[in-house]
Design a protein around this motif. Structure first.
Motif, PDB file in Angstrom:
ATOM      1  N   LEU A  69      22.371  40.891 -10.074  1.00 21.25           N
ATOM      2  CA  LEU A  69      22.341  42.078 -10.859  1.00 21.25           C
ATOM      3  C   LEU A  69      23.193  41.786 -12.134  1.00 21.25           C
ATOM      4  CD1 LEU A  69      21.764  44.933 -11.334  1.00 21.25           C
ATOM      5  CD2 LEU A  69      23.433  45.693  -9.794  1.00 21.25           C
ATOM      6  N   ALA A  70      24.507  41.343 -11.980  1.00 22.80           N
ATOM      7  CA  ALA A  70      25.293  41.236 -12.966  1.00 22.80           C
ATOM      8  C   ALA A  70      24.759  40.216 -14.024  1.00 22.80           C
ATOM      9  CB  ALA A  70      26.615  40.540 -12.226  1.00 22.80           C
ATOM     10  N   GLY A  71      24.131  39.018 -13.501  1.00 23.45           N
ATOM     11  CA  GLY A  71      23.623  38.366 -14.613  1.00 23.45           C
ATOM     12  C   GLY A  71      22.293  39.034 -15.269  1.00 23.45           C
ATOM     13  N   SER A  72      21.690  39.797 -14.682  1.00 25.27           N
ATOM     14  CA  SER A  72      20.778  40.440 -15.496  1.00 25.27           C
ATOM     15  C   SER A  72      21.436  41.564 -16.524  1.00 25.27           C
ATOM     16  CB  SER A  72      19.712  41.403 -14.629  1.00 25.27           C
ATOM     17  OG  SER A  72      19.164  40.474 -13.401  1.00 25.27           O
ATOM     18  N   ILE A  73      22.569  42.096 -16.109  1.00 23.68           N
ATOM     19  CA  ILE A  73      23.309  42.952 -16.812  1.00 23.68           C
ATOM     20  C   ILE A  73      23.850  42.327 -18.315  1.00 23.68           C
ATOM     21  CG2 ILE A  73      25.500  44.354 -17.414  1.00 23.68           C
ATOM     22  CD1 ILE A  73      24.959  45.195 -14.397  1.00 23.68           C
ATOM     23  N   LEU A  74      24.355  40.827 -17.947  1.00 23.14           N
ATOM     24  CA  LEU A  74      24.828  40.038 -19.056  1.00 23.14           C
ATOM     25  C   LEU A  74      23.699  40.013 -19.990  1.00 23.14           C
ATOM     26  CD1 LEU A  74      27.057  37.476 -17.211  1.00 23.14           C
ATOM     27  CD2 LEU A  74      27.778  38.940 -19.106  1.00 23.14           C
ATOM     28  N   SER A  75      22.397  39.452 -19.452  1.00 23.51           N
ATOM     29  CA  SER A  75      21.399  39.271 -20.291  1.00 23.51           C
ATOM     30  C   SER A  75      20.995  40.511 -21.427  1.00 23.51           C
ATOM     31  CB  SER A  75      20.055  38.858 -19.488  1.00 23.51           C
ATOM     32  OG  SER A  75      18.989  38.903 -20.451  1.00 23.51           O
ATOM     33  N   GLY A  76      20.864  41.680 -20.743  1.00 19.27           N
ATOM     34  CA  GLY A  76      20.927  42.969 -21.274  1.00 19.27           C
ATOM     35  C   GLY A  76      21.898  42.992 -22.581  1.00 19.27           C
ATOM     36  N   PHE A  77      23.160  42.709 -22.087  1.00 17.22           N
ATOM     37  CA  PHE A  77      24.192  43.112 -23.151  1.00 17.22           C
ATOM     38  C   PHE A  77      24.215  41.916 -24.244  1.00 17.22           C
ATOM     39  CE2 PHE A  77      28.478  41.946 -24.625  1.00 17.22           C
ATOM     40  CZ  PHE A  77      28.965  43.275 -24.904  1.00 17.22           C
ATOM     41  N   ILE A  78      23.731  40.750 -24.057  1.00 19.90           N
ATOM     42  CA  ILE A  78      23.680  39.725 -24.997  1.00 19.90           C
ATOM     43  C   ILE A  78      22.691  39.728 -25.912  1.00 19.90           C
ATOM     44  CG2 ILE A  78      23.617  37.209 -25.266  1.00 19.90           C
ATOM     45  CD1 ILE A  78      25.012  36.796 -22.758  1.00 19.90           C
ATOM     46  N   ILE A  79      21.067  39.952 -25.263  1.00 18.65           N
ATOM     47  CA  ILE A  79      20.099  39.733 -26.025  1.00 18.65           C
ATOM     48  C   ILE A  79      19.427  41.219 -26.453  1.00 18.65           C
ATOM     49  CG2 ILE A  79      17.647  39.171 -25.823  1.00 18.65           C
ATOM     50  CD1 ILE A  79      18.518  37.051 -23.682  1.00 18.65           C
ATOM     51  N   TYR A 113      31.634  29.675  -1.324  1.00 22.97           N
ATOM     52  CA  TYR A 113      30.561  30.624  -1.183  1.00 22.97           C
ATOM     53  C   TYR A 113      30.533  31.279  -2.906  1.00 22.97           C
ATOM     54  CZ  TYR A 113      27.212  34.332  -0.275  1.00 22.97           C
ATOM     55  OH  TYR A 113      26.381  35.361  -0.266  1.00 22.97           O
ATOM     56  N   LEU A 114      31.587  31.063  -3.608  1.00 24.94           N
ATOM     57  CA  LEU A 114      31.367  31.604  -4.779  1.00 24.94           C
ATOM     58  C   LEU A 114      30.060  30.799  -5.835  1.00 24.94           C
ATOM     59  CD1 LEU A 114      35.034  32.077  -6.011  1.00 24.94           C
ATOM     60  CD2 LEU A 114      33.369  33.872  -5.579  1.00 24.94           C
ATOM     61  N   GLY A 115      29.993  29.547  -5.281  1.00 23.42           N
ATOM     62  CA  GLY A 115      29.045  28.662  -5.912  1.00 23.42           C
ATOM     63  C   GLY A 115      27.816  29.498  -5.830  1.00 23.42           C
ATOM     64  N   GLN A 116      27.329  30.070  -4.535  1.00 26.60           N
ATOM     65  CA  GLN A 116      26.088  31.055  -4.404  1.00 26.60           C
ATOM     66  C   GLN A 116      26.158  32.148  -5.599  1.00 26.60           C
ATOM     67  OE1 GLN A 116      23.873  30.702  -2.023  1.00 26.60           O
ATOM     68  NE2 GLN A 116      22.621  32.991  -2.453  1.00 26.60           N
ATOM     69  N   LEU A 117      27.139  32.615  -5.576  1.00 30.76           N
ATOM     70  CA  LEU A 117      27.492  33.605  -6.749  1.00 30.76           C
ATOM     71  C   LEU A 117      27.139  33.406  -8.073  1.00 30.76           C
ATOM     72  CD1 LEU A 117      30.256  36.001  -5.258  1.00 30.76           C
ATOM     73  CD2 LEU A 117      27.872  35.913  -4.421  1.00 30.76           C
ATOM     74  N   ALA A 118      27.644  32.288  -8.397  1.00 33.30           N
ATOM     75  CA  ALA A 118      27.588  31.599  -9.858  1.00 33.30           C
ATOM     76  C   ALA A 118      25.926  31.484 -10.142  1.00 33.30           C
ATOM     77  CB  ALA A 118      28.345  30.529 -10.047  1.00 33.30           C
ATOM     78  N   ALA A 119      25.336  30.698  -9.025  1.00 33.44           N
ATOM     79  CA  ALA A 119      23.849  30.411  -9.039  1.00 33.44           C
ATOM     80  C   ALA A 119      22.988  31.563  -9.170  1.00 33.44           C
ATOM     81  CB  ALA A 119      23.415  29.593  -7.856  1.00 33.44           C
ATOM     82  N   ALA A 120      23.313  32.574  -8.409  1.00 36.71           N
ATOM     83  CA  ALA A 120      22.642  33.918  -8.448  1.00 36.71           C
ATOM     84  C   ALA A 120      22.562  34.561  -9.892  1.00 36.71           C
ATOM     85  CB  ALA A 120      23.073  34.676  -7.323  1.00 36.71           C
ATOM     86  N   MET A 121      23.921  34.685 -10.472  1.00 38.53           N
ATOM     87  CA  MET A 121      24.040  35.236 -11.718  1.00 38.53           C
ATOM     88  C   MET A 121      23.497  34.629 -12.577  1.00 38.53           C
ATOM     89  SD  MET A 121      27.729  36.038 -13.449  1.00 38.53           S
ATOM     90  CE  MET A 121      28.288  36.929 -12.270  1.00 38.53           C
ATOM     91  N   ALA A 122      23.375  33.094 -12.525  1.00 39.72           N
ATOM     92  CA  ALA A 122      22.321  32.305 -13.393  1.00 39.72           C
ATOM     93  C   ALA A 122      21.141  32.805 -13.558  1.00 39.72           C
ATOM     94  CB  ALA A 122      22.931  30.926 -13.479  1.00 39.72           C
ATOM     95  N   CYS A 123      20.507  32.649 -12.350  1.00 32.83           N
ATOM     96  CA  CYS A 123      19.164  33.245 -12.326  1.00 32.83           C
ATOM     97  C   CYS A 123      18.739  34.756 -12.741  1.00 32.83           C
ATOM     98  CB  CYS A 123      18.768  32.909 -10.776  1.00 32.83           C
ATOM     99  SG  CYS A 123      18.657  31.393 -10.213  1.00 32.83           S
ATOM    100  N   GLY A 124      19.778  35.472 -12.139  1.00 36.17           N
ATOM    101  CA  GLY A 124      19.570  36.939 -12.656  1.00 36.17           C
ATOM    102  C   GLY A 124      19.417  36.854 -14.461  1.00 36.17           C
ATOM    103  N   LEU A 125      20.472  36.217 -15.164  1.00 32.27           N
ATOM    104  CA  LEU A 125      20.594  35.961 -16.490  1.00 32.27           C
ATOM    105  C   LEU A 125      19.175  35.583 -16.939  1.00 32.27           C
ATOM    106  CD1 LEU A 125      22.316  36.156 -19.191  1.00 32.27           C
ATOM    107  CD2 LEU A 125      22.945  33.708 -18.485  1.00 32.27           C
TER     108      LEU A 125
END
Length: 226
Positions: A69-79, A113-125
């Motif tokens: 979800l955070a990655g998706s939010i970043l996308s909306g903020f940037i684009i 486990y933070l690697g999981q979170l970084a990858a999930a954020m990348a995919c959400g973005l």
């Protein structure tokens, strides 16, 4: 309905789907055994963890869902906006995605486990970045809705109704590229472990570089702020 598909959307969607398929396979085969590219299955696991009072799994899976979800939010903020159009800040979003994947690669190697979170954020973005084109929903990190759309289109075609063949063709390309990326990711993980992340990282970096080069050739009035 897509009537004519620009090449930059066709190639961009294909390579990003391939990258996402690869990343998801690596994550599923890794120590977390948890998807990073889609949400539905993880929500089911999250629900099961709640039902079984498994607090640790609730926290870990919940964090992964929030990272997407955070990655998706970043996308909306940037684009901004929700329709594809050459000239938006996709280059910046892609470079950020590549950075998140590099961070994920390093963290996964540490079994963090933070690697999981970084990858999930990348995919959400990525998933939020590639949203819609000419009314057709475009998703490059999961296939559930896309497969349903393809099935509905084929059913309409079998019933003799008109369909958008370019849309169906594009959806098929996304499907096969995601699947192909998954095959490559799984194969490389078996051979070189988390170094398999290098392939999607290179793909996303190349996409960002090429997009910026194409954008630089636009007339000044249409050139994006990257």
């Amino acid at each position: 309905m897509i009537t004519k598909l620009p090449k930059w959307i066709l190639w961009g969607g294909a390579v990003l789907a391939f990258s996402a398929g690869s990343v998801n396979s690596i994550a599923l085969l890794g120590f977390t055994n948890l998807s990073v590219s889609h949400v539905t299955g993880n929500v089911s696991l999250f629900s099961a963890a709640i039902a079984h009072f498994d607090g640790r799994s609730v926290l870990l899976i919940g964090a992964s869902l929030l990272a997407f979800l955070a990655g998706s939010i970043l996308s909306g903020f940037i684009i901004g906006q929700n329709s594809l159009k050459l000239g938006r800040r996709y280059g910046s979003a892609l470079y950020l995605e590549a950075t998140l994947l590099m961070l994920s690669y390093w963290l996964y190697q540490q079994h963090d486990y933070l690697g999981q979170l970084a990858a999930a954020m990348a995919c959400g973005l990525q998933n939020a970045m590639v949203a819609t084109y000419s009314g057709a929903v475009i998703r490059t990190t999961h296939l559930t809705g896309l497969t349903s759309d393809m099935g509905a289109a084929i059913g309409n075609w079998m019933a003799g109704r008109s369909i958008s063949k370019p849309t169906l063709g594009f959806q098929a390309i996304i499907w096969y590229c995601f699947c192909g990326g998954g095959v490559v990711g799984a194969f490389l993980y078996a051979k070189i472990n988390y170094a398999a992340f290098i392939v999607p990282i290179i793909i996303v970096l190349a996409a960002a570089f090429i997009y910026n080069k194409v954008s630089d050739r636009l007339p000044e009035r249409r050139r994006p702020t990257l």
